[in-house]
Design an enzyme around this catalytic site. Structure first.
Site, short mmCIF file in Angstrom:
data_model
loop_
_atom_site.label_atom_id
_atom_site.label_comp_id
_atom_site.label_asym_id
_atom_site.label_seq_id
_atom_site.Cartn_x
_atom_site.Cartn_y
_atom_site.Cartn_z
N ARG A 74 0.82 -1.22 0.00
CA ARG A 74 0.00 0.00 0.00
C ARG A 74 0.85 1.27 0.00
NH1 ARG A 74 -5.58 -0.84 1.91
NH2 ARG A 74 -6.09 -2.66 0.69
N ARG A 78 -3.87 6.43 0.75
CA ARG A 78 -4.45 7.63 1.37
C ARG A 78 -3.56 8.37 2.35
NH1 ARG A 78 -9.63 4.35 2.99
NH2 ARG A 78 -7.88 2.92 3.18
N ARG A 88 -7.26 11.05 -6.32
CA ARG A 88 -8.48 10.29 -6.10
C ARG A 88 -9.71 11.21 -6.20
NH1 ARG A 88 -12.03 8.55 -2.41
NH2 ARG A 88 -12.31 6.31 -2.03
N ASP A 135 -6.51 -3.32 -7.34
CA ASP A 135 -7.00 -3.97 -6.13
C ASP A 135 -7.21 -5.45 -6.41
OD1 ASP A 135 -8.00 -3.01 -3.33
OD2 ASP A 135 -9.30 -4.67 -3.95
N TYR A 149 -14.04 -12.76 0.20
CA TYR A 149 -14.85 -11.59 -0.18
C TYR A 149 -16.08 -12.00 -1.00
CZ TYR A 149 -11.39 -8.35 1.62
OH TYR A 149 -10.57 -7.65 2.45
O1 CP3 Z 1 0.16 -1.76 -2.47
C1 CP3 Z 1 -0.15 -0.86 -3.29
O2 CP3 Z 1 0.21 0.32 -3.18
C2 CP3 Z 1 -0.92 -1.28 -4.52
C3 CP3 Z 1 -2.32 -1.16 -4.48
C4 CP3 Z 1 -3.19 -2.11 -3.68
C5 CP3 Z 1 -4.46 -1.72 -3.20
N1 CP3 Z 1 -5.07 -2.80 -2.66
C6 CP3 Z 1 -5.00 -0.35 -3.32
C7 CP3 Z 1 -6.14 0.04 -2.47
C8 CP3 Z 1 -3.03 -3.47 -3.36
C9 CP3 Z 1 -1.83 -4.37 -3.58
C10 CP3 Z 1 -4.23 -3.90 -2.72
C11 CP3 Z 1 -4.47 -5.28 -2.28
C12 CP3 Z 1 -5.64 -5.59 -1.46
N2 CP3 Z 1 -6.90 -5.08 -1.55
C13 CP3 Z 1 -5.65 -6.60 -0.48
C14 CP3 Z 1 -4.50 -7.49 -0.14
C15 CP3 Z 1 -3.54 -6.86 0.77
C16 CP3 Z 1 -4.05 -6.62 2.15
O3 CP3 Z 1 -4.24 -5.47 2.52
O4 CP3 Z 1 -4.26 -7.63 2.84
C17 CP3 Z 1 -6.95 -6.63 0.08
C18 CP3 Z 1 -7.43 -7.54 1.18
C19 CP3 Z 1 -7.73 -5.67 -0.62
C20 CP3 Z 1 -9.19 -5.39 -0.42
C21 CP3 Z 1 -9.45 -3.97 -0.12
N3 CP3 Z 1 -9.28 -2.93 -1.00
C22 CP3 Z 1 -9.97 -3.44 1.08
C23 CP3 Z 1 -10.29 -4.25 2.31
C24 CP3 Z 1 -10.09 -2.06 0.90
C25 CP3 Z 1 -10.71 -1.07 1.84
C26 CP3 Z 1 -9.95 -0.93 3.10
C27 CP3 Z 1 -9.03 0.23 3.03
O5 CP3 Z 1 -7.83 0.07 3.32
O6 CP3 Z 1 -9.57 1.28 2.73
C28 CP3 Z 1 -9.60 -1.75 -0.39
C29 CP3 Z 1 -9.50 -0.41 -1.01
C30 CP3 Z 1 -8.14 0.04 -1.44
N4 CP3 Z 1 -7.29 -0.68 -2.23
C31 CP3 Z 1 -7.53 1.31 -1.15
C32 CP3 Z 1 -6.28 1.30 -1.80
C33 CP3 Z 1 -5.26 2.42 -1.84
C34 CP3 Z 1 -8.16 2.45 -0.38
C35 CP3 Z 1 -9.33 2.94 -1.15
C36 CP3 Z 1 -9.49 4.41 -1.24
O7 CP3 Z 1 -8.66 5.14 -1.82
O8 CP3 Z 1 -10.56 4.83 -0.77
#
Ligand code: CP3
Length: 366
Positions: A29, A33, A42, A79, A160
């Site tokens: 990540r 944010r 965004r 994602d 999910y």
């Molecule tokens: O790592 C990076 O910078 C690359 C981008 C990336 C995102 N999600 C962007 C994202 C990667 C590799 C993921 C993987 C991901 N997504 C996982 C596996 C890794 C982990 O965290 O265990 C999982 C379980 C998800 C599912 C997911 N996506 C959730 C649960 C959420 C919401 C929770 C949160 O942190 O807000 C997301 C949204 C998400 N994916 C965001 C980002 C930057 C935030 C969304 C936003 O900008 O509002």
């Protein structure tokens, strides 16, 4: 096609347990944010999916952390939930909430209807990979750093798909697993085929390493983990293209909470195993020997402890891994990372201290 030349290939070298000048660093990540510039992009994109489905926006945010910090790898901005979305489950991100699917997969009929998605529905991801690769290319033709592609593991995606959202207790997915293991296996089989095809398409589009996020493997019981998570991750790894454009494509498998199963995970065929902060890197290295490189494993919350704490924890983590070159002359292979994603409230300056200390201190260990 001739192999890519890199301005910095330390990440790929560490993945393949080749000699490195410093321990490479990237952060799960790293685009997100906690960065004001991410929030600005965004807002322009209108939503998270607006960002992720636009190759131009996805390229912009992928490069943001690299322009701030001397990170050793880029990770595709996307994602893991794009795959179930392409299966027709209808993904949305409501403001202030986690992801949600319009449809769930719980009944026999839902499982029967499930299919490997048409990869054309994920074209925006492959276009983003190609666009990011171009943006990472320097005027002299070399790549700044390698680009990592990724997917969720079959099990983590299934969590999910069955729950329809994040979960605290995994009640629905575990009910299906215990009540109708045949249906659960069918979901995982479809997911494994989908994930394999999806990662191979990312590799063909230009991803130079791939990572499988088994974020929820650690919620399974011993025995269930091997049967419902690891078996399908292994199937994905076995189906991956391991060479593209004359270059070896390393594969990283990360099971959050999977430390007790390290030997099994290390035997799945991956080049690198990711670890969270509950496992000691030194004993992990002894347990895997020269089978795989290791990635991890700082607690992301250390970044809230102030600069001195961040620097001390980086040094402690590098010390726990030990001398990069072992007494037998072989290189261990360590990619410094967090044990899970960066928290959205992380102070950006703490990330700068982490990357700086990792580079400076790891050079002194060589
Ligand atoms: O790592 C990076 O910078 C690359 C981008 C990336 C995102 N999600 C962007 C994202 C990667 C590799 C993921 C993987 C991901 N997504 C996982 C596996 C890794 C982990 O965290 O265990 C999982 C379980 C998800 C599912 C997911 N996506 C959730 C649960 C959420 C919401 C929770 C949160 O942190 O807000 C997301 C949204 C998400 N994916 C965001 C980002 C930057 C935030 C969304 C936003 O900008 O509002």
């Amino acid at each position: 096609m001739s192999p890519t030349a890199y301005a910095n290939d330390q990440f790929l070298r560490a993945c393949l347990r080749q000699p490195t000048d410093h321990t490479p660093v990237w952060l799960m990540r790293q685009a997100g944010r906690y960065l004001p510039e991410y929030n600005a992009t965004r807002a322009r994109a209108g939503s998270f999916m607006g960002l992720a489905t636009s190759p131009d926006f996805a390229t912009e945010v992928t490069l943001q952390p690299l322009d701030r910090y001397p990170l050793d790898a880029a990770i595709l901005f996307s994602d893991i939930l794009t795959v179930p979305d392409a299966m027709g489950l209808g993904l949305s991100f409501a403001a202030g909430e986690g992801p949600r699917f319009a449809k769930t997969v719980r009944e026999e009929a839902d499982v029967a209807a499930l299919q490997v998605p048409d990869l054309d529905k994920l074209r925006y991801v492959f276009d983003a990979v190609a666009s990011i690769r171009k943006a990472l290319t320097l005027p002299d033709g070399r790549s700044r750093v390698p680009l990592i592609g990724f997917s969720g593991s079959p099990w983590t995606l299934a969590c999910y798909m069955v729950e329809g959202a994040g979960s605290d207790d995994y009640r629905h997915v575990k009910s299906l697993m215990y009540r109708r293991p045949d249906l659960m296996h069918r979901v995982l089989e479809v997911n494994a085929q989908a994930v394999t095809a999806y990662l191979n398409a990312q590799i063909e589009a230009g991803a130079q390493a791939v990572m499988v996020f088994d974020s929820w493997g650690g919620v399974l019981a011993d025995g269930a983990f091997q049967a419902f998570s690891l078996a399908y991750t292994r199937r994905v790894v076995e189906g991956l293209k391991r060479e593209h454009a004359g270059q070896r494509i390393p594969c990283i498998v990360f099971t959050k909470g999977g430390g007790q199963w390290l030997e099994g995970i290390a035997a799945c065929g991956a080049d690198v195993v990711g670890l969270d902060w509950t496992t000691d890197l030194g004993s992990a290295r002894t347990r895997v020997g020269h089978q795989v490189a290791l990635q991890g494993n700082i607690d992301p919350m250390v970044l809230f402890g102030g600069e001195a704490a961040v620097r001390a924890e980086v040094r402690r983590t590098l010390d726990r891994f030990g001398a990069p070159r072992a007494a037998d002359g072989q290189w261990g292979g360590h990619v410094l990372n967090l044990g899970h994603g960066l928290n959205q409230h992380t102070p950006p300056d703490a990330v700068a201290a982490l990357v700086d200390e990792a580079h400076a201190y790891s050079r002194r260990l060589r």
